[in-house]
Design a protein around this motif. Structure first.
Motif, PDB file in Angstrom:
ATOM      1  N   LEU A   1       0.907  -1.396  -0.019  1.00  0.00           N
ATOM      2  CA  LEU A   1      -0.111   0.061  -0.059  1.00  0.00           C
ATOM      3  C   LEU A   1       0.825   1.353   0.014  1.00  0.00           C
ATOM      4  O   LEU A   1       0.351   2.263  -0.788  1.00  0.00           O
ATOM      5  CB  LEU A   1      -1.069  -0.037   1.311  1.00  0.00           C
ATOM      6  CG  LEU A   1      -2.026  -1.106   1.425  1.00  0.00           C
ATOM      7  CD1 LEU A   1      -2.784  -0.855   2.408  1.00  0.00           C
ATOM      8  CD2 LEU A   1      -2.820  -0.776   0.303  1.00  0.00           C
ATOM      9  N   SER A   2       1.959   1.249   0.831  1.00  0.00           N
ATOM     10  CA  SER A   2       2.773   2.567   0.902  1.00  0.00           C
ATOM     11  C   SER A   2       3.342   2.970  -0.314  1.00  0.00           C
ATOM     12  O   SER A   2       3.711   4.059  -0.472  1.00  0.00           O
ATOM     13  CB  SER A   2       3.820   2.354   1.936  1.00  0.00           C
ATOM     14  OG  SER A   2       4.724   1.299   1.658  1.00  0.00           O
ATOM     15  N   VAL A   3       3.788   2.032  -1.479  1.00  0.00           N
ATOM     16  CA  VAL A   3       4.224   2.269  -2.620  1.00  0.00           C
ATOM     17  C   VAL A   3       3.203   3.121  -3.363  1.00  0.00           C
ATOM     18  O   VAL A   3       3.760   3.833  -4.306  1.00  0.00           O
ATOM     19  CB  VAL A   3       4.793   0.901  -3.354  1.00  0.00           C
ATOM     20  CG1 VAL A   3       3.633   0.209  -3.899  1.00  0.00           C
ATOM     21  CG2 VAL A   3       5.755   1.203  -4.330  1.00  0.00           C
ATOM     22  N   VAL A   4       2.109   2.852  -3.241  1.00  0.00           N
ATOM     23  CA  VAL A   4       1.029   3.423  -4.211  1.00  0.00           C
ATOM     24  C   VAL A   4       1.173   4.862  -4.331  1.00  0.00           C
ATOM     25  O   VAL A   4       1.293   5.577  -5.429  1.00  0.00           O
ATOM     26  CB  VAL A   4      -0.219   2.774  -4.060  1.00  0.00           C
ATOM     27  CG1 VAL A   4      -1.438   3.433  -4.912  1.00  0.00           C
ATOM     28  CG2 VAL A   4      -0.282   1.390  -4.361  1.00  0.00           C
ATOM     29  N   PRO A   5       0.965   5.784  -3.364  1.00  0.00           N
ATOM     30  CA  PRO A   5       1.188   7.056  -3.389  1.00  0.00           C
ATOM     31  C   PRO A   5       2.452   7.631  -4.030  1.00  0.00           C
ATOM     32  O   PRO A   5       2.382   8.551  -4.865  1.00  0.00           O
ATOM     33  CB  PRO A   5       1.171   7.471  -1.750  1.00  0.00           C
ATOM     34  CG  PRO A   5       0.640   6.343  -1.171  1.00  0.00           C
ATOM     35  CD  PRO A   5       0.973   5.191  -1.657  1.00  0.00           C
ATOM     36  N   GLY A   6       3.409   6.791  -3.733  1.00  0.00           N
ATOM     37  CA  GLY A   6       4.786   7.163  -4.242  1.00  0.00           C
ATOM     38  C   GLY A   6       4.595   6.854  -5.903  1.00  0.00           C
ATOM     39  O   GLY A   6       5.254   7.944  -6.703  1.00  0.00           O
TER      40      GLY A   6
END
Ligand code: M6R
Length: 359
Positions: free
Chosen positions: A326-331
């Motif tokens: 999940l944390s990769v998606v904003p990036g």
């Protein structure tokens, strides 16, 4: 075909929830138990150490995978950059097993390692998106990512597919070895939560467009920081930004900043902090305060359970071992909108090819 999307990259980012569901369908039965080739599992069980070998984004997916193999299957796991391993092979354990992560299955640096591994008669697995690709044919075993063709040079859905499949494989290996952590880990449920969480993030495109315009469009450089899995994602999200928007971006272990790199922080330098791991959340928050005190503009990407009122982007809570998904998606979306708003060719950045077939 891109359909109504301006670029493949955005389409591929959007496809990620379905890729998670697809991997669940292909590799998990109705009870949530992994369905993995028995010979492959036996070969993995016989190993005393796993060596994950990959390049670029696939290497970054390997960094996350290693943590999954260690925590769920209790097997020591090392991750190596292919081009380094090929000509500087470290001392190996007695019974090594090699895992090649490669979207294309054609990366020359990784193939060079596989050729060496085959000469030494060690067992290997290629995890790839392309059936019958070179590395798939030349390894002992293959598992397919089922992400569908990835056209944009910047890899997105292959990265999350590689992590999800490693989670399934780590669960399978841990179960085969009676590891309690693997038994307690409901990978099917986690992938369902991840898919929903990804959907919620990709539904917020306007937020990322706005953030990219406000903080990344005009900057010459940017930093991504985190610890543990958040550090691994910092490396990946920094690569995304530099590769398609040409902003000089670096991913850092947040504790390392004060050992040198903090000298680069100036007024308005963007620093993106990723916080999903409970044991280091407070430390990364202090590191963010240190850069803010020197003028940095901070953006925080934080799991719901660890969020504070001023955080920028809140991620739905999933198992701590799965947060990278999940944390990769904003990036990914921040990189996409920075490139788009600069008027660049998002799918075909300069100097790069989709598969790198030279060493
Ligand atoms: O096909 P592979 O996964 O072996 O490719 C490895 C790298 O070349 C690739 O991940 C590259 O870093 C991407 N362009 C990153 O977005």
């Amino acid at each position: 075909d891109k359909g109504t999307y301006p670029f493949y990259m955005l389409k591929e980012i959007d496809e990620q929830p379905n890729v998670m569901r697809k991997l669940s369908q292909v590799y998990l039965n109705d009870d949530g138990q992994p369905v993995i080739n028995a010979e492959l599992l036996d070969a993995l069980k016989a190993a005393d150490r796993l060596y994950i070998v990959a390049a670029g984004t696939s290497y970054h997916a390997g960094l996350v995978g290693a943590r999954l193999f260690e925590s769920l299957a209790n097997v020591p796991t090392e991750v190596h950059v292919s081009s380094e391993f090929a000509y500087n092979q470290p001392l190996l354990s007695k019974k090594p097993f090699f895992i090649f992560l490669t979207q294309s299955g054609e990366t020359a640096d990784s193939r060079e390692v596989l050729l060496n591994v085959n000469e030494q008669n060690f067992p290997s697995l290629t995890i790839t998106n392309v059936p019958n690709s070179t590395l798939s044919r030349e390894a002992t075993y293959t598992l397919l990512l089922h992400a569908g063709p990835e056209i944009a040079v910047a890899s997105t859905k292959a990265y999350t597919a590689q992590i999800a499949l490693q989670a399934i494989l780590a669960k399978a290996l841990g179960e085969a070895d009676d590891q309690p952590a693997a038994k307690d880990f409901d990978v099917k449920q986690q992938l369902a939560l991840v898919a929903n969480g990804m959907q919620a993030l990709v539904d917020e495109k306007a937020t990322f467009d706005k953030l990219a315009k406000a903080d990344l469009l005009k900057t010459p450089n940017a930093f991504y920081i985190g610890r543990g899995l958040d550090y691994a994602v910092s490396l990946e999200t920094a690569l995304k930004l530099k590769e398609i928007s040409y902003v000089q971006a670096e991913g850092f272990a947040s504790g390392e900043l004060k050992h040198g790199t903090i000298a680069l922080i100036e007024k308005d330098t963007p620093v993106i902090g990723i916080i999903t791991q409970q044991n280091t959340a407070g430390l990364t928050r202090s590191n963010l305060q240190e850069v803010e005190a020197r003028g940095a503009k901070t953006i925080t990407i934080v799991t719901d359970a660890l969020a504070k009122p001023d955080d920028t982007i809140i991620l739905p809570t999933v198992d701590e071992r799965m947060t990278a998904l999940l944390s990769v998606v904003p990036g990914q979306l921040l990189a996409y909108y920075t490139s788009l708003n600069k008027g660049l060719d998002v799918d075909k950045p300069r100097n790069l090819a989709k598969s790198v077939t030279v060493e």
